[in-house]
Scaffold this motif. Structure first.
Motif, mmCIF file in Angstrom:
data_model
loop_
_atom_site.group_PDB
_atom_site.id
_atom_site.type_symbol
_atom_site.label_atom_id
_atom_site.label_comp_id
_atom_site.label_asym_id
_atom_site.label_seq_id
_atom_site.Cartn_x
_atom_site.Cartn_y
_atom_site.Cartn_z
ATOM 1 N N SER A 57 1.733 -26.004 21.214
ATOM 2 C CA SER A 57 2.589 -26.475 20.128
ATOM 3 C C SER A 57 3.558 -27.510 20.672
ATOM 4 C CB SER A 57 3.361 -25.300 19.521
ATOM 5 O OG SER A 57 4.339 -25.767 18.607
ATOM 6 N N ILE A 58 3.578 -28.676 20.048
ATOM 7 C CA ILE A 58 4.522 -29.738 20.417
ATOM 8 C C ILE A 58 5.220 -30.180 19.138
ATOM 9 C CG2 ILE A 58 4.762 -32.088 21.309
ATOM 10 C CD1 ILE A 58 2.341 -31.610 23.054
ATOM 11 N N ASP A 59 6.534 -30.049 19.096
ATOM 12 C CA ASP A 59 7.242 -30.331 17.843
ATOM 13 C C ASP A 59 8.621 -30.902 18.118
ATOM 14 O OD1 ASP A 59 8.827 -28.038 18.474
ATOM 15 O OD2 ASP A 59 7.317 -26.761 17.554
ATOM 16 N N ALA A 60 9.520 -30.796 17.149
ATOM 17 C CA ALA A 60 10.823 -31.441 17.225
ATOM 18 C C ALA A 60 11.753 -30.824 18.259
ATOM 19 C CB ALA A 60 11.498 -31.411 15.852
ATOM 20 N N ARG A 61 11.345 -29.701 18.854
ATOM 21 C CA ARG A 61 12.155 -29.129 19.930
ATOM 22 C C ARG A 61 12.020 -29.933 21.219
ATOM 23 N NH1 ARG A 61 9.741 -23.182 19.413
ATOM 24 N NH2 ARG A 61 7.919 -24.478 18.916
ATOM 25 N N ASN A 62 11.043 -30.823 21.282
ATOM 26 C CA ASN A 62 10.882 -31.728 22.422
ATOM 27 C C ASN A 62 11.981 -32.772 22.436
ATOM 28 O OD1 ASN A 62 8.140 -32.355 24.279
ATOM 29 N ND2 ASN A 62 7.958 -30.671 22.810
ATOM 30 N N LEU A 63 12.185 -33.368 23.591
ATOM 31 C CA LEU A 63 13.105 -34.495 23.682
ATOM 32 C C LEU A 63 12.519 -35.687 22.921
ATOM 33 C CD1 LEU A 63 14.056 -34.312 27.468
ATOM 34 C CD2 LEU A 63 15.503 -33.695 25.519
ATOM 35 N N PRO A 64 13.340 -36.425 22.179
ATOM 36 C CA PRO A 64 12.824 -37.598 21.444
ATOM 37 C C PRO A 64 12.077 -38.580 22.338
ATOM 38 C CG PRO A 64 15.051 -37.067 20.724
ATOM 39 C CD PRO A 64 14.774 -36.186 21.901
ATOM 40 N N SER A 65 12.550 -38.753 23.563
ATOM 41 C CA SER A 65 11.892 -39.688 24.482
ATOM 42 C C SER A 65 10.474 -39.236 24.810
ATOM 43 C CB SER A 65 12.709 -39.830 25.772
ATOM 44 O OG SER A 65 12.860 -38.560 26.401
ATOM 45 N N GLN A 66 10.250 -37.912 24.872
ATOM 46 C CA GLN A 66 8.918 -37.379 25.144
ATOM 47 C C GLN A 66 7.996 -37.567 23.937
ATOM 48 O OE1 GLN A 66 7.778 -35.477 28.228
ATOM 49 N NE2 GLN A 66 9.328 -36.993 28.763
ATOM 50 N N LEU A 67 8.550 -37.357 22.743
ATOM 51 C CA LEU A 67 7.740 -37.528 21.536
ATOM 52 C C LEU A 67 7.307 -38.984 21.366
ATOM 53 C CD1 LEU A 67 9.728 -35.214 19.103
ATOM 54 C CD2 LEU A 67 7.507 -34.753 20.150
ATOM 55 N N LYS A 68 8.149 -39.922 21.731
ATOM 56 C CA LYS A 68 7.784 -41.338 21.636
ATOM 57 C C LYS A 68 6.614 -41.671 22.554
ATOM 58 C CE LYS A 68 12.335 -43.124 20.265
ATOM 59 N NZ LYS A 68 13.489 -43.964 20.673
ATOM 60 N N ARG A 69 6.490 -40.928 23.631
ATOM 61 C CA ARG A 69 5.408 -41.170 24.597
ATOM 62 C C ARG A 69 4.114 -40.472 24.214
ATOM 63 N NH1 ARG A 69 6.176 -39.113 29.971
ATOM 64 N NH2 ARG A 69 4.379 -40.444 30.444
ATOM 65 N N SER A 115 23.112 -31.369 7.916
ATOM 66 C CA SER A 115 22.745 -30.262 7.039
ATOM 67 C C SER A 115 21.267 -29.931 7.194
ATOM 68 C CB SER A 115 23.039 -30.610 5.586
ATOM 69 O OG SER A 115 22.158 -31.638 5.151
ATOM 70 N N LEU A 116 20.865 -28.799 6.613
ATOM 71 C CA LEU A 116 19.458 -28.400 6.665
ATOM 72 C C LEU A 116 18.580 -29.435 5.987
ATOM 73 C CD1 LEU A 116 17.170 -26.432 7.221
ATOM 74 C CD2 LEU A 116 17.835 -25.160 5.170
ATOM 75 N N ALA A 117 18.994 -29.927 4.824
ATOM 76 C CA ALA A 117 18.203 -30.926 4.103
ATOM 77 C C ALA A 117 18.048 -32.201 4.937
ATOM 78 C CB ALA A 117 18.851 -31.253 2.762
ATOM 79 N N GLU A 118 19.107 -32.611 5.609
ATOM 80 C CA GLU A 118 19.046 -33.811 6.451
ATOM 81 C C GLU A 118 18.154 -33.577 7.672
ATOM 82 O OE1 GLU A 118 23.478 -35.703 5.558
ATOM 83 O OE2 GLU A 118 23.231 -34.118 7.065
ATOM 84 N N ALA A 119 18.219 -32.362 8.239
ATOM 85 C CA ALA A 119 17.387 -32.047 9.402
ATOM 86 C C ALA A 119 15.907 -32.088 9.046
ATOM 87 C CB ALA A 119 17.762 -30.668 9.938
ATOM 88 N N ILE A 120 15.565 -31.529 7.889
ATOM 89 C CA ILE A 120 14.173 -31.540 7.434
ATOM 90 C C ILE A 120 13.688 -32.971 7.218
ATOM 91 C CG2 ILE A 120 12.706 -30.964 5.450
ATOM 92 C CD1 ILE A 120 14.271 -28.323 5.264
ATOM 93 N N ARG A 121 14.546 -33.800 6.641
ATOM 94 C CA ARG A 121 14.188 -35.205 6.407
ATOM 95 C C ARG A 121 14.020 -35.949 7.730
ATOM 96 N NH1 ARG A 121 19.134 -38.116 4.620
ATOM 97 N NH2 ARG A 121 19.388 -38.055 6.889
ATOM 98 N N ASP A 122 14.956 -35.762 8.660
ATOM 99 C CA ASP A 122 14.935 -36.503 9.924
ATOM 100 C C ASP A 122 13.756 -36.086 10.810
ATOM 101 O OD1 ASP A 122 17.220 -37.703 9.048
ATOM 102 O OD2 ASP A 122 18.581 -36.548 10.335
ATOM 103 N N GLU A 123 13.292 -34.856 10.620
ATOM 104 C CA GLU A 123 12.207 -34.352 11.457
ATOM 105 C C GLU A 123 10.930 -35.171 11.294
ATOM 106 O OE1 GLU A 123 10.694 -29.916 12.825
ATOM 107 O OE2 GLU A 123 11.499 -30.215 10.820
ATOM 108 N N SER A 124 10.674 -35.665 10.096
ATOM 109 C CA SER A 124 9.474 -36.484 9.860
ATOM 110 C C SER A 124 9.486 -37.742 10.711
ATOM 111 C CB SER A 124 9.376 -36.858 8.378
ATOM 112 O OG SER A 124 9.048 -35.746 7.592
ATOM 113 N N ALA A 125 10.649 -38.386 10.778
ATOM 114 C CA ALA A 125 10.758 -39.607 11.581
ATOM 115 C C ALA A 125 10.559 -39.302 13.061
ATOM 116 C CB ALA A 125 12.125 -40.257 11.345
ATOM 117 N N LEU A 126 11.114 -38.186 13.508
ATOM 118 C CA LEU A 126 11.011 -37.810 14.912
ATOM 119 C C LEU A 126 9.558 -37.534 15.313
ATOM 120 C CD1 LEU A 126 12.913 -37.297 17.321
ATOM 121 C CD2 LEU A 126 12.965 -34.890 16.652
#
Length: 285
Positions: A57-69, A115-126
């Motif tokens: 499982s690889i998800d938003a708990r990763n560092l953003p720099s790792q997800l970009k790679r 907020s929770l709503a903002e976190a859910i929205r931002d997760e898609s971009a991440l």
């Protein structure tokens, strides 16, 4: 070695996916740092005592720099000739909000200022780099736990050999169009058995409805036209190395016309293609 990478927004069903895979012989690792993917593949490839079926499982708990790679890391894994599928689970924002409210879990991206709503929205971009490379996307908005398990088994585990897995899926527009569909055919213009009292309580799997629809000229024309299109173009999807292709057939409620046509199309396509599955999203309604 078969490696499945499970990703998706929090609350979409990733833990359920890992449970299903573990129950079916996969060695599962939750929250793997993305940068370790190539090393993990290398270790499993060259250590005979280790499992050949692996899911991470690889998800938003990763560092953003790792997800970009992630794109380059995935290329490194596949360069080692590892069979690797990327599964992405998601649901609409309202459903994810409801799930977090019911479980009272903390979203990994929430802070005092987010907020929770903002976190859910931002997760898609991440998770964008993973979304773009997903081989299979499953929308869990309308799926309960048991339906999600069945869907995962059908799509991920009922794939007898490498190559494209085709799914012909019936659905009802009243519950929304499947967001994970690659091709959608709207058959609401066809005669509807729902308006015939003696047929209303049956489905497109039952003989009375089958007989009724088989006798309708428009239904047969629609079937022939869709089958002709799919027979020509689905092999070309397979030739482009697509791992999964979903063909969605929709009517109003997802009980009669779409079910009948999905069954007939699936049966015909099985004579042309190696791995064809049929599913009825709304038939349990």
């Amino acid at each position: 070695m078969h490696l499945i990478i499970v990703s998706g927004r929090s609350g979409s069903g990733k833990s359920t996916a890992l449970d299903v895979l573990e129950d079916n012989g996969f060695y599962c690792i939750d929250n793997l740092p993305a940068g370790l993917l190539p090393e993990l593949a290398e270790r499993f490839l060259h250590t005979e005592s280790l499992q050949s079926l692996v899911a991470v499982s690889i998800d938003a708990r990763n560092l953003p720099s790792q997800l970009k790679r992630f794109p380059e890391l995935l290329d490194e894994v596949r360069a080692r000739h590892v069979q690797c599928d990327v599964l992405y689970l998601d649901a609409d924002d309202e459903t994810l909000l409801k799930r977090f409210s019911e479980t009272r879990r903390r979203h990994p991206l929430t802070t005092e200022k987010r907020s929770l709503a903002e976190a859910i929205r931002d997760e898609s971009a991440l998770l964008g780099p993973i979304i773009d490379l997903a081989d299979l996307k499953i929308d869990t908005t309308h799926l309960n736990l048991y339906q999600l398990r069945d869907s995962l088994k059908l799509r991920l585990l009922n794939k007898p050999e490498p190559g494209t897995a085709f799914l012909v899926e019936s659905f009802g527009f009243k519950r929304g169009m499947p967001v994970d569909a690659d091709l959608v055919f709207d058959v609401r213009c066809l005669p509807n058995p729902y308006w015939i009292p003696d047929l209303r309580d049956f489905s497109g799997l039952d003989q009375p409805v089958v007989d009724y629809l088989a006798a309708q000229e428009d239904v047969q024309d629609m079937y022939q036209d869709i089958l002709g299109y799919l027979s020509k173009w689905l092999p070309r999807f397979a030739a482009s190395n697509r791992a999964y292709v979903t063909v969605a057939i929709g009517c109003t409620g997802g009980h009669h016309r779409s079910v009948y046509l999905s069954e007939r199309l699936g049966l015909a396509l099985k004579t042309l293609l190696k791995n064809v599955q049929v599913r009825h999203r709304d038939l349990s309604e």
